[in-house]
Write an enzyme that holds these catalytic residues in place. Structure first.
Site, PDB file in Angstrom:
ATOM      1  N   ASP A  45       0.699  -1.251   0.089  1.00  0.00           N
ATOM      2  CA  ASP A  45       0.020  -0.002  -0.065  1.00  0.00           C
ATOM      3  C   ASP A  45       0.683   1.165   0.185  1.00  0.00           C
ATOM      4  O   ASP A  45       0.491   2.189  -0.774  1.00  0.00           O
ATOM      5  CB  ASP A  45      -0.936   0.087   1.084  1.00  0.00           C
ATOM      6  N   ASP A  48       2.548   1.553  -3.612  1.00  0.00           N
ATOM      7  CA  ASP A  48       1.954   2.095  -4.877  1.00  0.00           C
ATOM      8  C   ASP A  48       1.827   3.677  -4.735  1.00  0.00           C
ATOM      9  O   ASP A  48       1.683   4.326  -5.765  1.00  0.00           O
ATOM     10  CB  ASP A  48       0.526   1.374  -5.038  1.00  0.00           C
ATOM     11  N   GLY A  49       1.658   4.227  -3.308  1.00  0.00           N
ATOM     12  CA  GLY A  49       1.461   5.718  -3.355  1.00  0.00           C
ATOM     13  C   GLY A  49       2.850   6.128  -3.779  1.00  0.00           C
ATOM     14  O   GLY A  49       2.914   7.289  -4.181  1.00  0.00           O
ATOM     15  N   ASP A  70      -8.198  -1.342   1.066  1.00  0.00           N
ATOM     16  CA  ASP A  70      -7.982  -1.215   2.356  1.00  0.00           C
ATOM     17  C   ASP A  70      -9.280  -1.359   3.278  1.00  0.00           C
ATOM     18  O   ASP A  70      -9.138  -2.212   4.309  1.00  0.00           O
ATOM     19  CB  ASP A  70      -7.497   0.202   2.826  1.00  0.00           C
TER      20      ASP A  70
END
Length: 230
Positions: A45, A48-49, A70
């Site tokens: 997570d 990817d940001g 999420d």
């Protein structure tokens, strides 16, 4: 030639997260494998940001997929915890007090899953109505604005997920699913309590998100009514 949004690198990572989550929950009966796969998906997570910012490949599709992944992952973990409480009562000749405690624990897990989903849904609705750039930018409440600072958001989410995973793992050790070699020492219990405090804070933030959304939506309605009377 520009890449299609569906093939953006952050979205490819997001597909990997979904795959890891599905495999993790399929193997939920193996606590070690489940925790490993779930944690790997959570770490992606952050990846990817970072990829979205580095490659300038941010997209509404990716943001929505990330948030839904999420929500479903956290809700699935809470449902696993609820199922464990039910199975523990079913496996023993528990008395009325044990059944009551299990029922309260299941109700709490379901409430927390619902609160997580509803708070983010309202935040997204508020962002849409107020035409904010994203749900993270729709902040009328100070606590919500503070929460969506990247470093704080990362820390709160990380420690909250750690708490749920540690709670899941602790339950597995108590049930004997991991054998007699796994025990929670003082250091692990300290981490567990610390992460638990952050998790409680996150629930307060979820309530603040709902209040924030109601405030923004009310202001939007009031503004439209004032414009209509002019």
């Amino acid at each position: 030639m520009a890449w299609p949004v569906l093939l953006y690198v952050p979205n490819l990572i997001g597909y990997g997260r979904i795959g890891l989550a599905l495999v993790a929950f399929w193997n939920a009966q193996d606590p070690k494998l489940f925790v490993t796969l779930y944690a790997a998906g959570f770490l992606l997570d952050a990846a990817d940001g970072y990829a979205a910012r580095l490659l300038k490949q941010s997209s509404e599709f990716g943001a929505m997929m990330d948030m839904l992944t999420d929500r479903f992952s956290t809700s699935g973990l809470l449902l696993l915890l609820a199922r464990r409480h039910v199975s523990q009562v079913s496996a023993t000749s528990a008395g009325a007090s044990s059944c009551l405690r299990a029922g309260l624990a299941v109700a709490l897990c379901l409430f927390l899953a619902l609160l997580d989903a509803v708070s983010h849904f309202w935040q997204v609705c508020a962002a849409s109505v107020t035409q904010a750039s994203s749900h993270k930018a729709a902040g009328a409440k100070r606590l919500v604005r503070l929460y969506y600072r990247r470093s704080i958001l990362t820390a709160v989410c990380l420690f909250s997920e750690m708490f749920l995973l540690l709670h899941f793992f602790w339950g597995a050790t108590q049930a004997g699913s991991l054998g007699s070699d796994y025990r929670f020492g003082l250091a692990m219990k300290t981490v567990y309590v610390g992460c638990g405090a952050v998790y409680v804070l996150k629930q307060c933030i979820s309530l603040a998100q709902i209040s924030n959304a109601v405030t923004l939506l009310s202001q939007s309605v009031r503004t439209k009514e004032e414009d209509a009377t002019r």
